[in-house]
Write a protein that holds these residues in place. Structure first.
Motif, PDB file in Angstrom:
ATOM      1  N   ALA A  20       2.101  41.719 -28.787  1.00  0.00           N
ATOM      2  CA  ALA A  20       1.216  42.878 -28.909  1.00  0.00           C
ATOM      3  C   ALA A  20       1.273  43.748 -27.659  1.00  0.00           C
ATOM      4  O   ALA A  20       1.285  44.984 -27.749  1.00  0.00           O
ATOM      5  CB  ALA A  20      -0.217  42.396 -29.154  1.00  0.00           C
ATOM      6  N   ALA A  21       1.335  43.119 -26.492  1.00  0.00           N
ATOM      7  CA  ALA A  21       1.415  43.874 -25.243  1.00  0.00           C
ATOM      8  C   ALA A  21       2.719  44.652 -25.162  1.00  0.00           C
ATOM      9  O   ALA A  21       2.741  45.793 -24.681  1.00  0.00           O
ATOM     10  CB  ALA A  21       1.284  42.922 -24.054  1.00  0.00           C
ATOM     11  N   GLU A  22       3.811  44.054 -25.611  1.00  0.00           N
ATOM     12  CA  GLU A  22       5.093  44.749 -25.603  1.00  0.00           C
ATOM     13  C   GLU A  22       5.002  46.052 -26.382  1.00  0.00           C
ATOM     14  O   GLU A  22       5.441  47.112 -25.913  1.00  0.00           O
ATOM     15  CB  GLU A  22       6.175  43.857 -26.209  1.00  0.00           C
ATOM     16  CG  GLU A  22       7.539  44.512 -26.303  1.00  0.00           C
ATOM     17  CD  GLU A  22       8.524  43.654 -27.065  1.00  0.00           C
ATOM     18  OE1 GLU A  22       9.179  42.821 -26.439  1.00  0.00           O
ATOM     19  OE2 GLU A  22       8.628  43.816 -28.305  1.00  0.00           O
ATOM     20  N   VAL A  23       4.401  45.999 -27.581  1.00  0.00           N
ATOM     21  CA  VAL A  23       4.268  47.190 -28.417  1.00  0.00           C
ATOM     22  C   VAL A  23       3.368  48.223 -27.748  1.00  0.00           C
ATOM     23  O   VAL A  23       3.705  49.413 -27.660  1.00  0.00           O
ATOM     24  CB  VAL A  23       3.707  46.811 -29.805  1.00  0.00           C
ATOM     25  CG1 VAL A  23       3.420  48.074 -30.623  1.00  0.00           C
ATOM     26  CG2 VAL A  23       4.682  45.913 -30.546  1.00  0.00           C
ATOM     27  N   ALA A 102      23.001  42.811 -27.429  1.00  0.00           N
ATOM     28  CA  ALA A 102      22.367  41.791 -28.262  1.00  0.00           C
ATOM     29  C   ALA A 102      21.241  42.428 -29.068  1.00  0.00           C
ATOM     30  O   ALA A 102      20.531  43.308 -28.568  1.00  0.00           O
ATOM     31  CB  ALA A 102      21.830  40.662 -27.392  1.00  0.00           C
ATOM     32  N   PRO A 103      21.058  41.997 -30.330  1.00  0.00           N
ATOM     33  CA  PRO A 103      19.974  42.575 -31.133  1.00  0.00           C
ATOM     34  C   PRO A 103      18.636  42.436 -30.416  1.00  0.00           C
ATOM     35  O   PRO A 103      18.309  41.384 -29.869  1.00  0.00           O
ATOM     36  CB  PRO A 103      20.005  41.724 -32.411  1.00  0.00           C
ATOM     37  CG  PRO A 103      21.403  41.192 -32.484  1.00  0.00           C
ATOM     38  CD  PRO A 103      21.813  40.964 -31.046  1.00  0.00           C
ATOM     39  N   ALA A 104      17.887  43.498 -30.396  1.00  0.00           N
ATOM     40  CA  ALA A 104      16.575  43.483 -29.746  1.00  0.00           C
ATOM     41  C   ALA A 104      15.630  44.379 -30.530  1.00  0.00           C
ATOM     42  O   ALA A 104      16.046  45.343 -31.178  1.00  0.00           O
ATOM     43  CB  ALA A 104      16.678  43.970 -28.301  1.00  0.00           C
ATOM     44  N   ARG A 105      14.371  44.040 -30.495  1.00  0.00           N
ATOM     45  CA  ARG A 105      13.376  44.867 -31.165  1.00  0.00           C
ATOM     46  C   ARG A 105      13.350  46.255 -30.524  1.00  0.00           C
ATOM     47  O   ARG A 105      13.505  46.374 -29.308  1.00  0.00           O
ATOM     48  CB  ARG A 105      11.998  44.217 -31.051  1.00  0.00           C
ATOM     49  CG  ARG A 105      11.896  42.859 -31.727  1.00  0.00           C
ATOM     50  CD  ARG A 105      10.493  42.281 -31.562  1.00  0.00           C
ATOM     51  NE  ARG A 105      10.150  42.076 -30.172  1.00  0.00           N
ATOM     52  CZ  ARG A 105      10.489  40.994 -29.470  1.00  0.00           C
ATOM     53  NH1 ARG A 105      11.189  40.038 -30.049  1.00  0.00           N
ATOM     54  NH2 ARG A 105      10.140  40.861 -28.207  1.00  0.00           N
ATOM     55  N   PRO A 106      13.141  47.297 -31.323  1.00  0.00           N
ATOM     56  CA  PRO A 106      13.061  48.651 -30.744  1.00  0.00           C
ATOM     57  C   PRO A 106      12.022  48.749 -29.634  1.00  0.00           C
ATOM     58  O   PRO A 106      12.231  49.442 -28.639  1.00  0.00           O
ATOM     59  CB  PRO A 106      12.686  49.526 -31.946  1.00  0.00           C
ATOM     60  CG  PRO A 106      13.226  48.784 -33.128  1.00  0.00           C
ATOM     61  CD  PRO A 106      13.056  47.327 -32.789  1.00  0.00           C
ATOM     62  N   THR A 107      10.899  48.039 -29.807  1.00  0.00           N
ATOM     63  CA  THR A 107       9.872  48.105 -28.770  1.00  0.00           C
ATOM     64  C   THR A 107      10.341  47.431 -27.481  1.00  0.00           C
ATOM     65  O   THR A 107       9.950  47.852 -26.382  1.00  0.00           O
ATOM     66  CB  THR A 107       8.565  47.449 -29.245  1.00  0.00           C
ATOM     67  OG1 THR A 107       8.840  46.130 -29.756  1.00  0.00           O
ATOM     68  CG2 THR A 107       7.905  48.283 -30.323  1.00  0.00           C
ATOM     69  N   SER A 108      11.175  46.381 -27.607  1.00  0.00           N
ATOM     70  CA  SER A 108      11.707  45.733 -26.408  1.00  0.00           C
ATOM     71  C   SER A 108      12.549  46.716 -25.616  1.00  0.00           C
ATOM     72  O   SER A 108      12.397  46.848 -24.392  1.00  0.00           O
ATOM     73  CB  SER A 108      12.555  44.512 -26.783  1.00  0.00           C
ATOM     74  OG  SER A 108      11.781  43.519 -27.403  1.00  0.00           O
TER      75      SER A 108
END
Length: 230
Positions: A20-23, A102-108
């Motif tokens: 949640a903090a990442e987002v 490497a695949p990563a979440r857009p928010t990352s």
């Protein structure tokens, strides 16, 4: 008697809070993000942040580390015994590209880019744990290939290699707007890695030119053999 607010959340609460903090930090930055919204997203309470992280600043540092850890593959691999400096450099560039792509979440990605573009509270930690080890390893590989190069040019050569690798990750959306999604989709990891390795070795005088107009039979054959071994 312990207050319910002081009771830690279940064991997965830390992961929920980090996600949640990442987002929240990716969308709003450190100053704009609120602990209240982070706990709401995580389905946790403020006491959980105090329990796991201590305060907002430490939560931010851990969230950025969490984002970076999604795009890394653990310790850097060791080159097999008997490989040449050129082979080790080529393998290292391929590994660096693999990690960057490497695949990563857009928010990352958004949070990582936000922190690296405007270094703040987490930058030193991220540099120490993720970026410096790879940068120093690249410098040693380049030094092994170019032992006579002075430190200034060695540093700039390293930046040139990293710049090539980062371009394909950071600028992909803009490249798709310029050249079209289908054209950029053909630039998969293998194609990019092969090009960056060949371009770098050509620039270092350790591989055939990207576009060769004149050939020295013996020299060209030797360099072609080097490229085929990479």
């Amino acid at each position: 008697m312990t207050s319910p607010l002081a009771t830690p959340e279940p064991s997965d609460a830390r992961e929920r809070l980090l996600a949640a903090a990442e987002v929240e930090f990716a969308e709003r930055g450190y100053d704009g993000a609120t602990v209240r919204e982070i706990t709401r997203r995580a389905g946790a309470n403020i006491a959980a942040i105090n329990y796991y992280f201590g305060d907002k600043e430490r939560l931010y540092v851990e969230a950025v580390k969490y984002a970076h850890s999604c795009a890394t593959g653990g310790p850097l691999p060791t080159a097999p015994v008997g490989t040449t400096p050129v082979q080790r450099l080529a393998a290292f560039i391929r590994e660096m590209l693999r990690r960057m792509h490497a695949p990563a979440r857009p928010t990352s990605m958004k949070l990582m880019m936000r922190e690296m573009t405007d270094p703040g509270k987490a930058a030193n930690v991220v540099v120490d744990e993720f970026i410096r080890p790879m940068a120093f390893a690249l410098r040693e590989h380049l030094r092994a290939v170019l032992p006579g190069l002075d430190e200034k040019r060695l540093l700039m050569t390293g930046f040139s290699v990293i710049g090539q690798c980062l371009f394909y990750r950071q600028n992909r959306p803009v490249a798709e707007l310029i050249f079209g999604r289908d054209a950029i989709a053909e630039l998969d990891l293998d194609a990019v890695a092969d090009h960056v390795v060949r371009f770098t070795l050509a620039a270092l005088g350790e591989g055939p030119p990207i576009a060769e107009t004149k050939t020295d039979g013996h020299k060209k054959a030797r360099k072609d053999t080097i490229m085929n071994d990479l």
